[in-house]
Design a protein around this motif. Structure first.
Motif, mmCIF file in Angstrom:
data_model
loop_
_atom_site.group_PDB
_atom_site.id
_atom_site.type_symbol
_atom_site.label_atom_id
_atom_site.label_comp_id
_atom_site.label_asym_id
_atom_site.label_seq_id
_atom_site.Cartn_x
_atom_site.Cartn_y
_atom_site.Cartn_z
ATOM 1 N N PHE A 50 1.767 -3.253 -2.437
ATOM 2 C CA PHE A 50 2.408 -4.425 -1.808
ATOM 3 C C PHE A 50 3.579 -4.652 -2.062
ATOM 4 C CE2 PHE A 50 1.041 -9.404 -1.199
ATOM 5 C CZ PHE A 50 2.047 -9.444 -0.480
ATOM 6 N N PHE A 51 4.699 -4.624 -1.399
ATOM 7 C CA PHE A 51 6.026 -4.712 -1.847
ATOM 8 C C PHE A 51 6.569 -6.000 -1.339
ATOM 9 C CE2 PHE A 51 4.942 -0.292 -1.526
ATOM 10 C CZ PHE A 51 4.986 0.317 -2.920
ATOM 11 N N VAL A 52 7.754 -6.431 -2.256
ATOM 12 C CA VAL A 52 8.608 -7.414 -1.577
ATOM 13 C C VAL A 52 9.781 -6.935 -1.697
ATOM 14 C CG1 VAL A 52 6.954 -9.292 -2.047
ATOM 15 C CG2 VAL A 52 8.513 -8.785 -3.846
ATOM 16 N N GLY A 61 11.826 -10.319 2.472
ATOM 17 C CA GLY A 61 11.091 -9.229 2.990
ATOM 18 C C GLY A 61 9.694 -8.859 2.230
ATOM 19 N N THR A 62 9.032 -8.368 3.159
ATOM 20 C CA THR A 62 7.450 -7.819 2.508
ATOM 21 C C THR A 62 7.198 -6.620 3.522
ATOM 22 O OG1 THR A 62 6.206 -9.148 4.173
ATOM 23 C CG2 THR A 62 6.625 -10.095 2.202
ATOM 24 N N LEU A 74 0.345 0.561 7.185
ATOM 25 C CA LEU A 74 1.559 -0.242 7.299
ATOM 26 C C LEU A 74 1.259 -1.628 7.896
ATOM 27 C CD1 LEU A 74 4.449 -0.052 6.256
ATOM 28 C CD2 LEU A 74 5.122 -0.033 8.606
ATOM 29 N N TYR A 75 1.238 -2.860 7.131
ATOM 30 C CA TYR A 75 1.158 -3.964 7.503
ATOM 31 C C TYR A 75 1.974 -5.069 7.162
ATOM 32 C CZ TYR A 75 -3.753 -1.958 7.201
ATOM 33 O OH TYR A 75 -4.848 -1.115 7.299
ATOM 34 N N SER A 76 1.975 -6.302 7.773
ATOM 35 C CA SER A 76 2.965 -7.133 7.241
ATOM 36 C C SER A 76 4.427 -6.959 7.088
ATOM 37 C CB SER A 76 2.152 -7.863 6.333
ATOM 38 O OG SER A 76 0.914 -8.379 6.757
ATOM 39 N N LEU A 108 1.063 8.081 8.502
ATOM 40 C CA LEU A 108 1.182 6.720 8.383
ATOM 41 C C LEU A 108 0.853 6.105 9.872
ATOM 42 C CD1 LEU A 108 1.572 4.216 6.889
ATOM 43 C CD2 LEU A 108 3.962 4.550 7.068
ATOM 44 N N ASN A 109 -0.118 5.127 9.781
ATOM 45 C CA ASN A 109 -0.432 4.523 11.175
ATOM 46 C C ASN A 109 0.154 2.990 10.862
ATOM 47 O OD1 ASN A 109 -1.661 6.716 11.955
ATOM 48 N ND2 ASN A 109 -3.637 5.920 11.781
ATOM 49 N N LEU A 110 0.321 2.400 12.002
ATOM 50 C CA LEU A 110 0.439 0.988 12.043
ATOM 51 C C LEU A 110 0.164 0.274 13.407
ATOM 52 C CD1 LEU A 110 3.254 0.065 13.849
ATOM 53 C CD2 LEU A 110 4.180 1.338 11.989
#
Length: 142
Positions: A50-52, A61-62, A74-76, A108-110
């Motif tokens: 979980f990155f900011v 950003g997130t 990949l989310y949000s 990677l899916n989103l």
């Protein structure tokens, strides 16, 4: 922009950013879109993914990622409206991609909402394309 792992002290800033970036979170008929619950759940599962993105002292950003040993997700991905167009979204996605690749993730899916063509165009510029699959979902009882 500095990208780092989310810290619980970032919660209020992330909630404010998400309320701006994802107005659908306010939809009364969508209790599964509770951003506080999303944060709690992510902190319980792979919180290191979980990155900011921080500019000065401000969270702008997130991006949340996950890896189940088969595929990454990949989310949000969110960038503050007044900071869009500066490459911060791209930087967050590339950071997420590197983090997942470093733990052996092969793909990677989103998912994006169908009514957001600008979001689809953003991801297309980063090399993402529509897979020939149908996404199915089922809500589980709480």
């Amino acid at each position: 922009m500095n990208i780092r792992i989310f810290d619980e002290r970032d919660t209020d800033a992330v909630l404010a950013l998400w309320s701006e970036a994802f107005p659908e979170y306010a939809a009364p008929g969508k209790p599964q879109r509770d951003p506080r619950l999303s944060i709690r759940n992510k902190m319980a599962m792979q919180p290191e993914l979980f990155f900011v993105g921080v500019l000065g002292e401000r969270v702008i950003g997130t991006v949340l990622t996950g890896y189940d040993g088969h595929r990454g997700w990949l989310y949000s991905l969110a960038v503050a409206a007044d900071q869009r167009g500066n490459g911060y979204g791209r930087a967050l996605v590339e950071h997420a991609e590197r983090a997942l690749a470093s733990i052996g993730c092969p793909k990677l899916n989103l998912q994006i909402m169908a009514n957001k063509p600008e979001t689809r165009a953003f991801y297309a510029k980063l090399g993402y394309h529509m897979d020939e699959v149908v996404s199915l979902g089922k809500r589980l009882p709480a």
